[in-house]
Design an enzyme around this catalytic site. Structure first.
Site, PDB file in Angstrom:
ATOM      1  N   ASN A  16      18.443  -3.303  -7.235  1.00 29.06           N
ATOM      2  CA  ASN A  16      17.561  -2.127  -7.262  1.00 29.06           C
ATOM      3  C   ASN A  16      18.306  -0.817  -7.540  1.00 29.06           C
ATOM      4  O   ASN A  16      17.861   0.001  -8.339  1.00 29.06           O
ATOM      5  CB  ASN A  16      16.800  -2.013  -5.935  1.00 29.06           C
ATOM      6  CG  ASN A  16      15.879  -0.812  -5.913  1.00 29.06           C
ATOM      7  OD1 ASN A  16      14.990  -0.695  -6.754  1.00 29.06           O
ATOM      8  ND2 ASN A  16      16.123   0.116  -5.007  1.00 29.06           N
TER       9      ASN A  16
ATOM     10  N   TRP B 259       6.548  -0.475  -0.383  1.00 30.56           N
ATOM     11  CA  TRP B 259       6.624   0.106  -1.745  1.00 30.56           C
ATOM     12  C   TRP B 259       5.906  -0.805  -2.739  1.00 30.56           C
ATOM     13  O   TRP B 259       5.211  -0.369  -3.642  1.00 30.56           O
ATOM     14  CB  TRP B 259       8.089   0.269  -2.190  1.00 30.56           C
ATOM     15  CG  TRP B 259       8.682   1.605  -1.853  1.00 30.56           C
ATOM     16  CD1 TRP B 259       9.598   1.849  -0.883  1.00 30.56           C
ATOM     17  CD2 TRP B 259       8.410   2.872  -2.494  1.00 30.56           C
ATOM     18  NE1 TRP B 259       9.917   3.188  -0.877  1.00 30.56           N
ATOM     19  CE2 TRP B 259       9.211   3.837  -1.853  1.00 30.56           C
ATOM     20  CE3 TRP B 259       7.579   3.285  -3.538  1.00 30.56           C
ATOM     21  CZ2 TRP B 259       9.200   5.183  -2.226  1.00 30.56           C
ATOM     22  CZ3 TRP B 259       7.572   4.624  -3.912  1.00 30.56           C
ATOM     23  CH2 TRP B 259       8.362   5.559  -3.259  1.00 30.56           C
TER      24      TRP B 259
ATOM     25  N   TRP C 284      10.824  13.013 -27.080  1.00 30.91           N
ATOM     26  CA  TRP C 284      11.816  11.976 -26.824  1.00 30.91           C
ATOM     27  C   TRP C 284      12.707  11.773 -28.040  1.00 30.91           C
ATOM     28  O   TRP C 284      12.284  12.036 -29.174  1.00 30.91           O
ATOM     29  CB  TRP C 284      11.133  10.647 -26.479  1.00 30.91           C
ATOM     30  CG  TRP C 284      10.199  10.706 -25.314  1.00 30.91           C
ATOM     31  CD1 TRP C 284       8.841  10.607 -25.342  1.00 30.91           C
ATOM     32  CD2 TRP C 284      10.548  10.875 -23.933  1.00 30.91           C
ATOM     33  NE1 TRP C 284       8.317  10.698 -24.068  1.00 30.91           N
ATOM     34  CE2 TRP C 284       9.346  10.865 -23.185  1.00 30.91           C
ATOM     35  CE3 TRP C 284      11.752  11.026 -23.237  1.00 30.91           C
ATOM     36  CZ2 TRP C 284       9.324  11.003 -21.796  1.00 30.91           C
ATOM     37  CZ3 TRP C 284      11.720  11.163 -21.865  1.00 30.91           C
ATOM     38  CH2 TRP C 284      10.516  11.156 -21.156  1.00 30.91           C
TER      39      TRP C 284
ATOM     40  N   TRP D  51       9.887   2.756 -13.328  1.00 38.89           N
ATOM     41  CA  TRP D  51      10.214   3.559 -14.528  1.00 38.89           C
ATOM     42  C   TRP D  51       9.625   4.958 -14.448  1.00 38.89           C
ATOM     43  O   TRP D  51      10.268   5.936 -14.817  1.00 38.89           O
ATOM     44  CB  TRP D  51       9.756   2.829 -15.810  1.00 38.89           C
ATOM     45  CG  TRP D  51      10.811   1.862 -16.218  1.00 38.89           C
ATOM     46  CD1 TRP D  51      10.860   0.521 -15.949  1.00 38.89           C
ATOM     47  CD2 TRP D  51      12.041   2.167 -16.896  1.00 38.89           C
ATOM     48  NE1 TRP D  51      12.020  -0.019 -16.421  1.00 38.89           N
ATOM     49  CE2 TRP D  51      12.765   0.960 -17.008  1.00 38.89           C
ATOM     50  CE3 TRP D  51      12.596   3.325 -17.419  1.00 38.89           C
ATOM     51  CZ2 TRP D  51      14.031   0.899 -17.627  1.00 38.89           C
ATOM     52  CZ3 TRP D  51      13.840   3.267 -18.041  1.00 38.89           C
ATOM     53  CH2 TRP D  51      14.540   2.071 -18.138  1.00 38.89           C
TER      54      TRP D  51
ATOM     55  N   TRP E  91      10.585   6.511 -21.540  1.00 37.68           N
ATOM     56  CA  TRP E  91      10.675   5.503 -20.475  1.00 37.68           C
ATOM     57  C   TRP E  91       9.937   4.225 -20.830  1.00 37.68           C
ATOM     58  O   TRP E  91      10.264   3.143 -20.332  1.00 37.68           O
ATOM     59  CB  TRP E  91      10.149   6.074 -19.154  1.00 37.68           C
ATOM     60  CG  TRP E  91       8.754   6.643 -19.190  1.00 37.68           C
ATOM     61  CD1 TRP E  91       8.417   7.936 -19.475  1.00 37.68           C
ATOM     62  CD2 TRP E  91       7.515   5.961 -18.929  1.00 37.68           C
ATOM     63  NE1 TRP E  91       7.053   8.097 -19.410  1.00 37.68           N
ATOM     64  CE2 TRP E  91       6.470   6.900 -19.074  1.00 37.68           C
ATOM     65  CE3 TRP E  91       7.182   4.651 -18.595  1.00 37.68           C
ATOM     66  CZ2 TRP E  91       5.128   6.581 -18.907  1.00 37.68           C
ATOM     67  CZ3 TRP E  91       5.845   4.331 -18.418  1.00 37.68           C
ATOM     68  CH2 TRP E  91       4.828   5.289 -18.572  1.00 37.68           C
TER      69      TRP E  91
ATOM     70  N   GLU F 285      10.396  -1.597   1.987  1.00 39.68           N
ATOM     71  CA  GLU F 285      10.411  -2.010   0.577  1.00 39.68           C
ATOM     72  C   GLU F 285       9.175  -2.850   0.243  1.00 39.68           C
ATOM     73  O   GLU F 285       8.599  -2.729  -0.838  1.00 39.68           O
ATOM     74  CB  GLU F 285      11.678  -2.808   0.247  1.00 39.68           C
ATOM     75  CG  GLU F 285      12.952  -2.005   0.357  1.00 39.68           C
ATOM     76  CD  GLU F 285      12.924  -0.713  -0.427  1.00 39.68           C
ATOM     77  OE1 GLU F 285      12.552  -0.722  -1.603  1.00 39.68           O
ATOM     78  OE2 GLU F 285      13.275   0.327   0.161  1.00 39.68           O
TER      79      GLU F 285
HETATM   80  P1  FAD Z   1      14.645  -6.518  -1.533  1.00 45.59           P
HETATM   81  O1  FAD Z   1      15.457  -5.284  -1.381  1.00 45.59           O
HETATM   82  O2  FAD Z   1      15.044  -7.689  -0.734  1.00 45.59           O
HETATM   83  O3  FAD Z   1      13.124  -6.124  -1.211  1.00 45.59           O
HETATM   84  C1  FAD Z   1      12.144  -7.098  -0.840  1.00 45.59           C
HETATM   85  C2  FAD Z   1      10.970  -7.097  -1.784  1.00 45.59           C
HETATM   86  O4  FAD Z   1      10.306  -5.836  -1.737  1.00 45.59           O
HETATM   87  C3  FAD Z   1      11.356  -7.299  -3.243  1.00 45.59           C
HETATM   88  O5  FAD Z   1      11.528  -8.666  -3.540  1.00 45.59           O
HETATM   89  C4  FAD Z   1      10.166  -6.673  -3.951  1.00 45.59           C
HETATM   90  O6  FAD Z   1       9.076  -7.552  -4.025  1.00 45.59           O
HETATM   91  C5  FAD Z   1       9.799  -5.516  -3.026  1.00 45.59           C
HETATM   92  N1  FAD Z   1      10.438  -4.271  -3.486  1.00 45.59           N
HETATM   93  C6  FAD Z   1      11.670  -3.838  -3.185  1.00 45.59           C
HETATM   94  N2  FAD Z   1      11.885  -2.629  -3.734  1.00 45.59           N
HETATM   95  C7  FAD Z   1      10.771  -2.300  -4.404  1.00 45.59           C
HETATM   96  C8  FAD Z   1      10.376  -1.179  -5.173  1.00 45.59           C
HETATM   97  N3  FAD Z   1      11.171  -0.117  -5.355  1.00 45.59           N
HETATM   98  N4  FAD Z   1       9.149  -1.193  -5.738  1.00 45.59           N
HETATM   99  C9  FAD Z   1       8.310  -2.234  -5.558  1.00 45.59           C
HETATM  100  N5  FAD Z   1       8.626  -3.320  -4.838  1.00 45.59           N
HETATM  101  C10 FAD Z   1       9.841  -3.355  -4.259  1.00 45.59           C
HETATM  102  N6  FAD Z   1      10.506  -5.063  -8.758  1.00 45.59           N
HETATM  103  C11 FAD Z   1       9.846  -6.165  -9.159  1.00 45.59           C
HETATM  104  O7  FAD Z   1       9.510  -7.025  -8.333  1.00 45.59           O
HETATM  105  N7  FAD Z   1       9.528  -6.328 -10.470  1.00 45.59           N
HETATM  106  C12 FAD Z   1       9.858  -5.407 -11.432  1.00 45.59           C
HETATM  107  O8  FAD Z   1       9.519  -5.595 -12.607  1.00 45.59           O
HETATM  108  C13 FAD Z   1      10.586  -4.261 -11.027  1.00 45.59           C
HETATM  109  N8  FAD Z   1      10.992  -3.333 -11.931  1.00 45.59           N
HETATM  110  C14 FAD Z   1      11.674  -2.230 -11.504  1.00 45.59           C
HETATM  111  C15 FAD Z   1      12.055  -1.254 -12.450  1.00 45.59           C
HETATM  112  C16 FAD Z   1      12.749  -0.117 -12.049  1.00 45.59           C
HETATM  113  C17 FAD Z   1      13.147   0.920 -13.081  1.00 45.59           C
HETATM  114  C18 FAD Z   1      13.064   0.065 -10.687  1.00 45.59           C
HETATM  115  C19 FAD Z   1      13.809   1.290 -10.234  1.00 45.59           C
HETATM  116  C20 FAD Z   1      12.674  -0.884  -9.750  1.00 45.59           C
HETATM  117  C21 FAD Z   1      11.986  -2.034 -10.133  1.00 45.59           C
HETATM  118  N9  FAD Z   1      11.590  -3.025  -9.206  1.00 45.59           N
HETATM  119  C22 FAD Z   1      10.894  -4.123  -9.631  1.00 45.59           C
HETATM  120  C23 FAD Z   1      11.799  -2.819  -7.760  1.00 45.59           C
HETATM  121  C24 FAD Z   1      13.101  -3.389  -7.171  1.00 45.59           C
HETATM  122  O9  FAD Z   1      14.196  -3.002  -7.943  1.00 45.59           O
HETATM  123  C25 FAD Z   1      13.079  -4.915  -7.049  1.00 45.59           C
HETATM  124  O10 FAD Z   1      11.899  -5.339  -6.422  1.00 45.59           O
HETATM  125  C26 FAD Z   1      14.260  -5.388  -6.220  1.00 45.59           C
HETATM  126  O11 FAD Z   1      15.472  -5.011  -6.790  1.00 45.59           O
HETATM  127  C27 FAD Z   1      14.204  -6.905  -6.074  1.00 45.59           C
HETATM  128  O12 FAD Z   1      15.311  -7.378  -5.362  1.00 45.59           O
HETATM  129  P2  FAD Z   1      15.142  -8.047  -3.945  1.00 45.59           P
HETATM  130  O13 FAD Z   1      14.118  -9.106  -3.994  1.00 45.59           O
HETATM  131  O14 FAD Z   1      16.503  -8.431  -3.495  1.00 45.59           O
HETATM  132  O15 FAD Z   1      14.593  -6.847  -3.092  1.00 45.59           O
END
Ligand code: FAD
Length: 473
Positions: free
Chosen positions: A343, A279, A308, A384, A361, A276
């Site tokens: 997420n 990512w 849309w 998105w 979107w 993650e």
């Molecule tokens: P954990 O699961 O603990 O992951 C650790 C860290 O990895 C996160 O804190 C984050 O920095 C990074 N991470 C995890 N998943 C992703 C991912 N898919 N893409 C990029 N980085 C990721 N994340 C944001 O930080 N800011 C946003 O504005 C954002 N918008 C999102 C919009 C959509 C539509 C989707 C599907 C995902 C988005 N995410 C965003 C990614 C992800 O949902 C969040 O980072 C995550 O839910 C944060 O929770 P956590 O810290 O417990 O993540």
């Protein structure tokens, strides 16, 4: 020598590359600067909650810096252009010899930094650092030197490179000789919105503590639990990473300290969590390779031909958590109430907006930014565009989540749903995902909306709209 450290999205004193470099010369006078730019933030749809979180963390930063005898000068102006002018003036007035900052990768931020560099070229030395990423953008590329378009090969190349890179965390600077005064951080001239400081306590120590607990106690179960919104299976570190109270190196090093075999076992919770973090890097590297993403252009151009829906009532119902699909509504209320969303739920609600309501979107991306405490252009745009099938390595357009089965799969008994939808408190587990069917059998009327659209029908219309767009392009 006078060194200025320009703080932006790196509100911490430990493992801060710019700050560390500025403090290397023990004789130099070191000054920190932070410039708030509310007009610019408005243009970027920054959530008031994120502004509040920045403000709280800035106060912690002032204290932490003062503890090292480094004063922080706080200034508020309108936008990036004004901030660049003010900084140049400040450097000239204070006979600054060197300016230090950590790079930001979004387009407007890069333009601002280019302007500052140009204006200060003759005035002082300028030192910028890649700090917000494990590996700098452009350093993980294909054999032909291009940015990867698909995540898995990027991840593999990334991890290979990572093992040969210096990703050690840097210590906080040593305390400097001269005592300094603490500056007052006045409230930002920005909309106010309550922020739950129990859920999101400010400061580096709080972030590091959360990281330590997660890596010690939860990461082993991450692979099994990360998709279940009713349990605290993820780190919830995103707000700290988004504003730079925590660095990705600190995350990586803590992870490896607790789980030294992370890279050897691709199935382990630790590896899945690292994935993650990669990512996060992937989307930032993409943003630099394809600046059009900062201008909200789709990665796959033909998707811009989709017609849309302009149904404002549908958009509003989605925003307010009143779509009649319990998992979608519970998720949106979590977002509206806390500024954070799990997420799995982000994927479900994004898919619902785009594929069930056929709404652009960009409207969802914007609304998320306006609410999220962890709002981050790269990750939000990436998420998105993934959901809308317009991004690189996105879900193909014909893969459409069924919101009911997603709910059944990831919130089987409705524990999460009931937490946010008290109006469904009486509905039994077996009916929680289609409460009106239950209510009808019981001859009851629920104070909960009927489904906004019929999923099967909406799915067909969306497939048609995407196929038409592809043909038109
Ligand atoms: P954990 O699961 O603990 O992951 C650790 C860290 O990895 C996160 O804190 C984050 O920095 C990074 N991470 C995890 N998943 C992703 C991912 N898919 N893409 C990029 N980085 C990721 N994340 C944001 O930080 N800011 C946003 O504005 C954002 N918008 C999102 C919009 C959509 C539509 C989707 C599907 C995902 C988005 N995410 C965003 C990614 C992800 O949902 C969040 O980072 C995550 O839910 C944060 O929770 P956590 O810290 O417990 O993540």
């Amino acid at each position: 020598a006078t060194h200025v450290v320009w703080f932006r999205n790196d509100l911490r004193i430990t493992d801060n590359r710019a700050l560390h470099a500025a403090c290397q010369d023990p004789q130099a006078k070191v000054i920190a600067v932070y410039i708030a730019t509310p007009e610019q933030w408005k243009q970027h749809d920054m959530a008031p909650r994120q502004a509040a979180f920045i403000h709280q963390n800035l106060q912690c930063l002032v204290h932490a810096l003062a503890g090292k005898n480094i004063p922080l000068f706080y200034h508020q102006c309108t936008d990036f252009t004004a901030s660049a002018k003010w900084l140049v003036d400040f450097c000239q007035k204070n006979e600054v010899t060197d300016l230090f900052y950590n790079r930001q990768y979004e387009l407007n931020e890069r333009r601002r930094d280019d302007a500052v560099t140009e204006l200060l070229a003759e005035v002082c030395g300028i030192h910028s650092f890649d700090d917000a990423l494990l590996l700098p953008p452009g350093s993980v590329v294909t054999g032909s030197g291009e940015m990867y378009k698909v995540f898995t090969p990027f991840r593999n190349a990334f991890l290979q490179r990572l093992t040969h890179s210096d990703v050690r965390s840097l210590p906080a600077p040593k305390t400097r000789d001269q005592a300094c005064e603490m500056s007052e951080i006045k409230p930002f001239d920005y909309s106010q919105q309550g922020l739950d400081s129990v859920l999101f306590p400010a400061g580096e120590e709080a972030a590091l503590q959360r990281l330590r607990v997660f890596c010690r106690e939860h990461v082993q179960d991450y692979a099994q639990q990360r998709d279940i919104p009713a349990v605290d299976g993820t780190s919830v570190l995103s707000p700290y990473l988004a504003v730079g109270v925590l660095s990705p190196r600190q995350c990586l090093n803590r992870l490896l300290a607790e789980c030294p075999d992370t890279l050897e076992d691709g199935e382990s919770g630790a590896f899945v969590w690292l994935n993650e973090l990669v990512w996060r890097e992937f989307y930032r590297h993409l943003l630099v390779a394809h600046p059009k993403l900062c201008r909200h252009k789709p990665f796959i151009a033909w998707t811009d031909h989709v017609h849309w829906s302009g149904d404002i009532e549908h958009l509003t119902a989605w925003q307010q958590g009143k779509t009649g699909y319990p998992i979608v509504d519970a998720a949106m209320r979590q977002l509206n109430h806390t500024g954070w969303m799990h997420n799995r739920l982000r994927m479900i609600v994004a898919s619902f907006l785009v594929k069930d309501l056929l709404i652009n979107w960009r409207a969802g991306e914007r609304y998320f930014m306006s609410q999220l405490i962890d709002g981050d252009l790269a990750a939000n745009n990436g998420g998105w565009q993934w959901a809308a099938s317009s991004g690189t390595d996105a879900a193909p357009y014909f893969r459409i989540f069924n919101p009911t089965t997603q709910g059944e799969r990831f919130d089987k008994k409705g524990d999460f749903i009931r937490r946010w939808l008290p109006e469904l408190a009486d509905v039994p587990d077996s009916d929680i995902h289609h409460p009106h069917q239950w209510a009808m059998k019981q001859c009851r009327v629920l104070d909960y909306p009927q489904p906004l659209v019929d999923h099967a029908l909406a799915r067909k219309q969306t497939l048609q709209a995407f196929e038409d767009a592809k043909r038109r392009a």
